[in-house]
Design a protein around this motif. Sequence first.
Motif, PDB file in Angstrom:
ATOM      1  N   PRO A 360     -44.073 104.757  44.372  1.00 47.24           N
ATOM      2  CA  PRO A 360     -42.603 104.755  44.304  1.00 47.24           C
ATOM      3  C   PRO A 360     -41.914 104.979  45.644  1.00 47.24           C
ATOM      4  O   PRO A 360     -40.700 104.793  45.748  1.00 47.24           O
ATOM      5  CB  PRO A 360     -42.296 105.926  43.349  1.00 47.24           C
ATOM      6  CG  PRO A 360     -43.543 106.105  42.542  1.00 47.24           C
ATOM      7  CD  PRO A 360     -44.648 105.798  43.503  1.00 47.24           C
ATOM      8  N   LEU A 361     -42.685 105.367  46.678  1.00 47.92           N
ATOM      9  CA  LEU A 361     -42.093 105.655  47.982  1.00 47.92           C
ATOM     10  C   LEU A 361     -42.197 104.492  48.950  1.00 47.92           C
ATOM     11  O   LEU A 361     -41.716 104.569  50.075  1.00 47.92           O
ATOM     12  CB  LEU A 361     -42.769 106.895  48.605  1.00 47.92           C
ATOM     13  CG  LEU A 361     -42.644 108.193  47.802  1.00 47.92           C
ATOM     14  CD1 LEU A 361     -43.481 109.294  48.447  1.00 47.92           C
ATOM     15  CD2 LEU A 361     -41.191 108.630  47.708  1.00 47.92           C
ATOM     16  N   HIS A 362     -42.812 103.394  48.527  1.00 44.48           N
ATOM     17  CA  HIS A 362     -42.998 102.257  49.430  1.00 44.48           C
ATOM     18  C   HIS A 362     -41.774 101.349  49.486  1.00 44.48           C
ATOM     19  O   HIS A 362     -41.650 100.537  50.409  1.00 44.48           O
ATOM     20  CB  HIS A 362     -44.223 101.444  49.000  1.00 44.48           C
ATOM     21  CG  HIS A 362     -45.526 102.025  49.459  1.00 44.48           C
ATOM     22  ND1 HIS A 362     -45.882 102.130  50.781  1.00 44.48           N
ATOM     23  CD2 HIS A 362     -46.556 102.555  48.749  1.00 44.48           C
ATOM     24  CE1 HIS A 362     -47.082 102.677  50.889  1.00 44.48           C
ATOM     25  NE2 HIS A 362     -47.513 102.948  49.664  1.00 44.48           N
ATOM     26  N   THR A 363     -40.889 101.462  48.505  1.00 42.06           N
ATOM     27  CA  THR A 363     -39.714 100.595  48.468  1.00 42.06           C
ATOM     28  C   THR A 363     -38.446 101.431  48.471  1.00 42.06           C
ATOM     29  O   THR A 363     -38.471 102.626  48.181  1.00 42.06           O
ATOM     30  CB  THR A 363     -39.733  99.710  47.202  1.00 42.06           C
ATOM     31  OG1 THR A 363     -39.759 100.568  46.045  1.00 42.06           O
ATOM     32  CG2 THR A 363     -40.966  98.829  47.182  1.00 42.06           C
ATOM     33  N   GLU A 364     -37.315 100.781  48.794  1.00 42.80           N
ATOM     34  CA  GLU A 364     -36.035 101.499  48.835  1.00 42.80           C
ATOM     35  C   GLU A 364     -35.639 102.003  47.450  1.00 42.80           C
ATOM     36  O   GLU A 364     -35.088 103.097  47.312  1.00 42.80           O
ATOM     37  CB  GLU A 364     -34.934 100.587  49.409  1.00 42.80           C
ATOM     38  CG  GLU A 364     -35.123 100.251  50.883  1.00 42.80           C
ATOM     39  CD  GLU A 364     -35.212 101.488  51.764  1.00 42.80           C
ATOM     40  OE1 GLU A 364     -34.410 102.420  51.550  1.00 42.80           O
ATOM     41  OE2 GLU A 364     -36.094 101.525  52.639  1.00 42.80           O
ATOM     42  N   ARG A 365     -35.882 101.200  46.431  1.00 44.45           N
ATOM     43  CA  ARG A 365     -35.615 101.604  45.055  1.00 44.45           C
ATOM     44  C   ARG A 365     -36.836 101.263  44.219  1.00 44.45           C
ATOM     45  O   ARG A 365     -37.433 100.196  44.399  1.00 44.45           O
ATOM     46  CB  ARG A 365     -34.377 100.901  44.481  1.00 44.45           C
ATOM     47  CG  ARG A 365     -33.086 101.225  45.214  1.00 44.45           C
ATOM     48  CD  ARG A 365     -31.876 100.584  44.532  1.00 44.45           C
ATOM     49  NE  ARG A 365     -31.601 101.173  43.232  1.00 44.45           N
ATOM     50  CZ  ARG A 365     -30.850 102.269  43.051  1.00 44.45           C
ATOM     51  NH1 ARG A 365     -30.313 102.880  44.092  1.00 44.45           N
ATOM     52  NH2 ARG A 365     -30.644 102.747  41.832  1.00 44.45           N
ATOM     53  N   PHE A 366     -37.201 102.184  43.311  1.00 40.24           N
ATOM     54  CA  PHE A 366     -38.385 101.959  42.484  1.00 40.24           C
ATOM     55  C   PHE A 366     -37.993 102.037  41.018  1.00 40.24           C
ATOM     56  O   PHE A 366     -37.279 102.949  40.610  1.00 40.24           O
ATOM     57  CB  PHE A 366     -39.471 102.991  42.782  1.00 40.24           C
ATOM     58  CG  PHE A 366     -40.753 102.754  42.032  1.00 40.24           C
ATOM     59  CD1 PHE A 366     -41.664 101.821  42.486  1.00 40.24           C
ATOM     60  CD2 PHE A 366     -41.039 103.460  40.860  1.00 40.24           C
ATOM     61  CE1 PHE A 366     -42.845 101.584  41.795  1.00 40.24           C
ATOM     62  CE2 PHE A 366     -42.215 103.234  40.160  1.00 40.24           C
ATOM     63  CZ  PHE A 366     -43.123 102.292  40.633  1.00 40.24           C
ATOM     64  N   ARG A 367     -38.472 101.067  40.233  1.00 42.63           N
ATOM     65  CA  ARG A 367     -38.200 101.048  38.798  1.00 42.63           C
ATOM     66  C   ARG A 367     -39.339 101.776  38.063  1.00 42.63           C
ATOM     67  O   ARG A 367     -40.459 101.273  37.976  1.00 42.63           O
ATOM     68  CB  ARG A 367     -38.090  99.612  38.285  1.00 42.63           C
ATOM     69  CG  ARG A 367     -38.058  99.489  36.774  1.00 42.63           C
ATOM     70  CD  ARG A 367     -36.728  99.936  36.183  1.00 42.63           C
ATOM     71  NE  ARG A 367     -35.662  99.002  36.532  1.00 42.63           N
ATOM     72  CZ  ARG A 367     -34.378  99.227  36.308  1.00 42.63           C
ATOM     73  NH1 ARG A 367     -34.018 100.377  35.753  1.00 42.63           N
ATOM     74  NH2 ARG A 367     -33.460  98.352  36.659  1.00 42.63           N
ATOM     75  N   PHE A 368     -39.058 102.982  37.595  1.00 48.66           N
ATOM     76  CA  PHE A 368     -40.020 103.701  36.772  1.00 48.66           C
ATOM     77  C   PHE A 368     -39.998 103.106  35.370  1.00 48.66           C
ATOM     78  O   PHE A 368     -38.957 102.687  34.882  1.00 48.66           O
ATOM     79  CB  PHE A 368     -39.667 105.190  36.716  1.00 48.66           C
ATOM     80  CG  PHE A 368     -39.875 105.907  38.020  1.00 48.66           C
ATOM     81  CD1 PHE A 368     -41.109 106.468  38.325  1.00 48.66           C
ATOM     82  CD2 PHE A 368     -38.845 106.010  38.946  1.00 48.66           C
ATOM     83  CE1 PHE A 368     -41.307 107.117  39.540  1.00 48.66           C
ATOM     84  CE2 PHE A 368     -39.037 106.658  40.161  1.00 48.66           C
ATOM     85  CZ  PHE A 368     -40.271 107.217  40.457  1.00 48.66           C
ATOM     86  N   SER A 369     -41.157 103.088  34.717  1.00 43.18           N
ATOM     87  CA  SER A 369     -41.216 102.516  33.379  1.00 43.18           C
ATOM     88  C   SER A 369     -42.410 103.081  32.631  1.00 43.18           C
ATOM     89  O   SER A 369     -43.377 103.571  33.223  1.00 43.18           O
ATOM     90  CB  SER A 369     -41.337 100.982  33.438  1.00 43.18           C
ATOM     91  OG  SER A 369     -42.601 100.609  33.963  1.00 43.18           O
ATOM     92  N   ARG A 370     -42.330 102.989  31.311  1.00 42.54           N
ATOM     93  CA  ARG A 370     -43.457 103.408  30.493  1.00 42.54           C
ATOM     94  C   ARG A 370     -44.678 102.541  30.794  1.00 42.54           C
ATOM     95  O   ARG A 370     -45.807 103.027  30.824  1.00 42.54           O
ATOM     96  CB  ARG A 370     -43.079 103.320  29.012  1.00 42.54           C
ATOM     97  CG  ARG A 370     -42.121 104.404  28.562  1.00 42.54           C
ATOM     98  CD  ARG A 370     -41.887 104.323  27.048  1.00 42.54           C
ATOM     99  NE  ARG A 370     -41.283 105.544  26.548  1.00 42.54           N
ATOM    100  CZ  ARG A 370     -39.979 105.776  26.480  1.00 42.54           C
ATOM    101  NH1 ARG A 370     -39.141 104.831  26.896  1.00 42.54           N
ATOM    102  NH2 ARG A 370     -39.515 106.920  26.015  1.00 42.54           N
ATOM    103  N   ALA A 371     -44.460 101.251  30.993  1.00 37.80           N
ATOM    104  CA  ALA A 371     -45.582 100.347  31.262  1.00 37.80           C
ATOM    105  C   ALA A 371     -46.295 100.746  32.553  1.00 37.80           C
ATOM    106  O   ALA A 371     -47.529 100.732  32.631  1.00 37.80           O
ATOM    107  CB  ALA A 371     -45.082  98.910  31.344  1.00 37.80           C
TER     108      ALA A 371
END
Length: 441
Positions: A360-371
């Motif tokens: 999650p720290l490699h991009t400016e925004r990270f989409r967290f998801s259950r998948a």
Amino acid sequence: MTDIPRRTASRTAKLAGLPLGVAGRTAAGWGRRLAGGDRDEISAQVMAKSAEQLFAVLGELKGGAMKFGQALSVFEAAVPEEMAGPYREALTKLQTAAPPMPTADVHRMLAEQFGRGWRARFREFDEEPAASASIGQVHRAVWRDGRDVAVKVQYPGAEEAVLSDLRQLSRMSRLLQPLAPGMEIKPLITELRERMVEELDYRAEAGNQRRFAAEYADDPEIRVPKVVASAPRAMVSEWVSGRRLSDVIRDGTQEERDHAGERLAGFHYSAPYRVHLLHSDPHPGNFQILPDGRMLVVDFGAVAVLPEGLPHPLVLMTRFALQNRPADLIDLLRAEHFLRPGTEVPGEEILSYLAPFTEPLHTERFRFSRAWLRGQAERVGDLRRPEFDTSRSLNLPPQYLLVHRVTLGTLGVLCQLEAEVPLREIVGRWQPELFAEADPA
């Protein structure tokens, strides 16, 4: 819950029935498979029914049983989708609701803690609990100066119930393990048992909450209620209420989910550096979104004391992983006793194992998801993959256990929210060395 010492045998019997129920359903499932039933569908049904029974019993018993269930609730997002429905419903109930204690017990506890004239402290006191949790329940009241307050009252005999439950659950940990993908059950129970004694003293909780409230008093993103009065088994704080995070998880818009996720991440990563404490109970029942957009945070019974912020070796470990420096990472893990003596693990496998913390720290925004979380849990738990062998070579030193669990728990809640979060910017604000160019060593 009125006379827990005399009810210990009953509590133990209910907990002991859980493995029998799981075993019975498993045997029935095998029979249906032999008769030609679909293996995956039958396994999902067995697990779903086991989850329903588990969390129904945990919620009914409160105490350590319910505390254990709440700790599991943050990992609901890692549960396979075909059985997530029953998990989600049962776990949400655990976060905020439990059977109330009798009014007479509430009055007796308040008299013991604040004196026989306790009613004189309040203009009004609502006899019906507004919320209940693992070791106590909350009543709404009006303090003598006119402030709306929340009165937290501990269940009589809570300590005995908590420790008895956790001892029993520890004996059942191997059988319960499949119900919690991505989380090792026995170490979790051991840690809960060690920390619950601290949580039982509401004076310590009040002290923690006062520190958080003072630091975030004028914060535009976080709200912590002020403490009004405290005693060993009762506590009074400002009444503040908003939309429960579990409601945002269930039916929030994407904008609401993203907003909540950003607030949660901001609180988790800022507190160790601002308060030098880490709020260590990240289940959704402890967070609400206020009408002004701030996140309300409650329940400060469990905290990690971090005088220097997050432990430097953990920050350094993340930096080496982000910068793809496997040799430096291996040296650090060995020096800090994360690697078991005599083990050799390829650096690339360590980098892969740490992906949940670094990706999650490699991009400016990270989409967290259950998948995404399910994929991480399946990858680490798959006996055929190298990550599973890597996990057996790693050791988590005791001083890092709580921080590790809380960070994983926070990531789990972000995945329940399915939130898109500028995590790199949030973390970088408080841990700038992660992304600095100079060699930190």
